[in-house]
Design an enzyme around this catalytic site. Sequence first.
Site, PDB file in Angstrom:
ATOM      1  N   ARG A  24       0.878  -1.178   0.000  1.00 18.71           N
ATOM      2  CA  ARG A  24       0.000   0.000   0.000  1.00 18.71           C
ATOM      3  C   ARG A  24       0.913   1.225   0.000  1.00 18.71           C
ATOM      4  O   ARG A  24       1.719   1.417   0.905  1.00 18.71           O
ATOM      5  CB  ARG A  24      -0.898   0.015   1.234  1.00 18.71           C
ATOM      6  CG  ARG A  24      -1.542   1.366   1.466  1.00 18.71           C
ATOM      7  CD  ARG A  24      -2.653   1.337   2.478  1.00 18.71           C
ATOM      8  NE  ARG A  24      -3.823   0.671   1.946  1.00 18.71           N
ATOM      9  CZ  ARG A  24      -5.045   0.780   2.460  1.00 18.71           C
ATOM     10  NH1 ARG A  24      -5.252   1.526   3.538  1.00 18.71           N
ATOM     11  NH2 ARG A  24      -6.063   0.145   1.920  1.00 18.71           N
ATOM     12  N   HIS A  51      -7.465   0.763  -6.414  1.00 17.94           N
ATOM     13  CA  HIS A  51      -7.673  -0.089  -5.235  1.00 17.94           C
ATOM     14  C   HIS A  51      -8.328  -1.389  -5.701  1.00 17.94           C
ATOM     15  O   HIS A  51      -9.498  -1.663  -5.406  1.00 17.94           O
ATOM     16  CB  HIS A  51      -8.558   0.658  -4.230  1.00 17.94           C
ATOM     17  CG  HIS A  51      -8.477   0.126  -2.826  1.00 17.94           C
ATOM     18  ND1 HIS A  51      -7.699  -0.961  -2.482  1.00 17.94           N
ATOM     19  CD2 HIS A  51      -9.098   0.535  -1.680  1.00 17.94           C
ATOM     20  CE1 HIS A  51      -7.840  -1.194  -1.177  1.00 17.94           C
ATOM     21  NE2 HIS A  51      -8.680  -0.301  -0.675  1.00 17.94           N
ATOM     22  N   GLN A 100     -10.098  -3.951  -3.165  1.00 16.96           N
ATOM     23  CA  GLN A 100     -11.382  -3.470  -2.660  1.00 16.96           C
ATOM     24  C   GLN A 100     -12.479  -3.718  -3.682  1.00 16.96           C
ATOM     25  O   GLN A 100     -13.580  -4.167  -3.341  1.00 16.96           O
ATOM     26  CB  GLN A 100     -11.280  -1.965  -2.355  1.00 16.96           C
ATOM     27  CG  GLN A 100     -12.577  -1.340  -1.879  1.00 16.96           C
ATOM     28  CD  GLN A 100     -12.983  -1.826  -0.494  1.00 16.96           C
ATOM     29  OE1 GLN A 100     -12.192  -1.731   0.429  1.00 16.96           O
ATOM     30  NE2 GLN A 100     -14.205  -2.320  -0.340  1.00 16.96           N
ATOM     31  N   ASP A 140     -17.124   7.383  -1.650  1.00 12.00           N
ATOM     32  CA  ASP A 140     -15.844   7.295  -0.932  1.00 12.00           C
ATOM     33  C   ASP A 140     -15.566   8.682  -0.348  1.00 12.00           C
ATOM     34  O   ASP A 140     -16.214   9.666  -0.721  1.00 12.00           O
ATOM     35  CB  ASP A 140     -14.737   6.861  -1.927  1.00 12.00           C
ATOM     36  CG  ASP A 140     -13.389   6.608  -1.260  1.00 12.00           C
ATOM     37  OD1 ASP A 140     -13.339   6.442  -0.030  1.00 12.00           O
ATOM     38  OD2 ASP A 140     -12.375   6.585  -1.985  1.00 12.00           O
ATOM     39  N   CYS A 191     -16.285   1.656   0.740  1.00 12.68           N
ATOM     40  CA  CYS A 191     -15.051   0.913   1.043  1.00 12.68           C
ATOM     41  C   CYS A 191     -14.624   1.084   2.495  1.00 12.68           C
ATOM     42  O   CYS A 191     -13.917   0.226   3.026  1.00 12.68           O
ATOM     43  CB  CYS A 191     -13.941   1.338   0.092  1.00 12.68           C
ATOM     44  SG  CYS A 191     -13.492   3.082   0.204  1.00 12.68           S
ATOM     45  N   ARG A 248     -13.472  -8.488   1.857  1.00 14.54           N
ATOM     46  CA  ARG A 248     -12.051  -8.199   1.602  1.00 14.54           C
ATOM     47  C   ARG A 248     -11.228  -9.446   1.896  1.00 14.54           C
ATOM     48  O   ARG A 248     -10.306  -9.791   1.165  1.00 14.54           O
ATOM     49  CB  ARG A 248     -11.562  -7.035   2.484  1.00 14.54           C
ATOM     50  CG  ARG A 248     -12.168  -5.676   2.175  1.00 14.54           C
ATOM     51  CD  ARG A 248     -11.761  -5.175   0.813  1.00 14.54           C
ATOM     52  NE  ARG A 248     -10.321  -5.076   0.649  1.00 14.54           N
ATOM     53  CZ  ARG A 248      -9.545  -4.085   1.113  1.00 14.54           C
ATOM     54  NH1 ARG A 248     -10.099  -3.067   1.737  1.00 14.54           N
ATOM     55  NH2 ARG A 248      -8.238  -4.072   0.925  1.00 14.54           N
TER      56      ARG A 248
HETATM   57  N1  NVA Z   1      -9.868   6.898  -1.465  1.00 13.69           N
HETATM   58  C1  NVA Z   1      -9.519   6.438  -0.144  1.00 13.69           C
HETATM   59  C2  NVA Z   1      -9.786   4.978  -0.002  1.00 13.69           C
HETATM   60  C3  NVA Z   1      -9.487   4.429   1.364  1.00 13.69           C
HETATM   61  C4  NVA Z   1      -9.712   2.960   1.456  1.00 13.69           C
HETATM   62  C5  NVA Z   1      -8.068   6.756   0.136  1.00 13.69           C
HETATM   63  O1  NVA Z   1      -7.231   6.548  -0.747  1.00 13.69           O
HETATM   64  O2  NVA Z   1      -7.777   7.239   1.239  1.00 13.69           O
HETATM   65  N1   CP Z   2     -11.128   0.066   2.545  1.00 20.51           N
HETATM   66  C1   CP Z   2      -9.848  -0.059   2.959  1.00 20.51           C
HETATM   67  O1   CP Z   2      -8.919  -0.293   2.161  1.00 20.51           O
HETATM   68  O2   CP Z   2      -9.684   0.077   4.293  1.00 20.51           O
HETATM   69  P1   CP Z   2      -8.309   0.268   5.084  1.00 20.51           P
HETATM   70  O3   CP Z   2      -7.762   1.618   4.680  1.00 20.51           O
HETATM   71  O4   CP Z   2      -8.691   0.205   6.527  1.00 20.51           O
HETATM   72  O5   CP Z   2      -7.364  -0.819   4.693  1.00 20.51           O
END
Ligand code: NVA
Ligand code: CP
Length: 302
Positions: free
Chosen positions: A102, A129, A132, A220, A260, A288
Amino acid sequence: MKHLLKLEDWSSEEILATLDLADKLKYEQKNGIEHKVLKGKTLGMIFEKSSTRTRVSFEVGMTQLGGYPLFLSSNDLQIGRGEPVQDTARVLSRFIDGIMIRTFEQSEVEALAEYGSIPIINGLTDYCHPCQVLADLQTIREFKGKLEGLKMCFIGDGNNMMNSLIVGALRTGMSISVACPEGYNPPEHIIEFGKSFGDKFELCRKPLDAAKNADVVLTDVWASMGQEEEKKIREKAFEGYQVNDELMAVTNDECMVLHCLPAHRGEEITAEVFEAHANEIFEEAENRLHAQKAVLVKCFTE
Ligand code: NVA
Ligand code: CP
């Protein structure tokens, strides 16, 4: 060996086969049927951003598959002090069997795959993502019994979630309408990807236009990880881009709502709509685990 760098790289058949495997693994898990197909394998999990769901679901998933999950925070790795990702990839490839990462830049994930010799799985970048969205598709199919012919709607930022949802929905026979404010479109090549599916893709400015006759609505956060300083500007730009009762009134009967998570009630979604659809949203979170186990099996064994 297979990577999951972005959903565009996977064909419709591969995505659907992964969803089938995810359903099978979910059934086996719930019925106490052992499936330790990754016995003896180690997954390195590099996190350069926070996570609850991704971290825990990959860690638990790898353990359930009989493998070993190794949490690697960028605060502790030399990568956090500037060691090139190209070198990290070549070193880790000699110790472990796969990497979930990540991070911010999509190019970092692509570089790991280019320089390493083990499967790389994208656990979120600023661009996409994919894990997800596989869980989202699994959830929709679980509740609706199919994907083909359904209409998905996404309200909000042209961000990592919107990008992967456009690809995931269209590759699995759904149509998708997205609504975002001017200046917050997804990247041009994603719009072009959408347009290549003709009238199955629609980019709207008005949320109500995108939501009309939708079978599933997703949203989101307005400010993603790394955009915290822009939060005030974004809150203004996204005013009106909220999933609320007025929006849900124009959708089809039995329309699902997914998120998500983490969610900001009162911003991108009202507390009322969130709670009315909490069973779908938390099944999505659970999925997930199952979807990523399918990704792990596919990437480690193909
Ligand atoms: N768009 C959000 C998704 C989090 C799971 C982010 O990147 O923070
Ligand atoms: N939706 C998601 O990816 O959650 P986290 O940021 O908690 O991993």
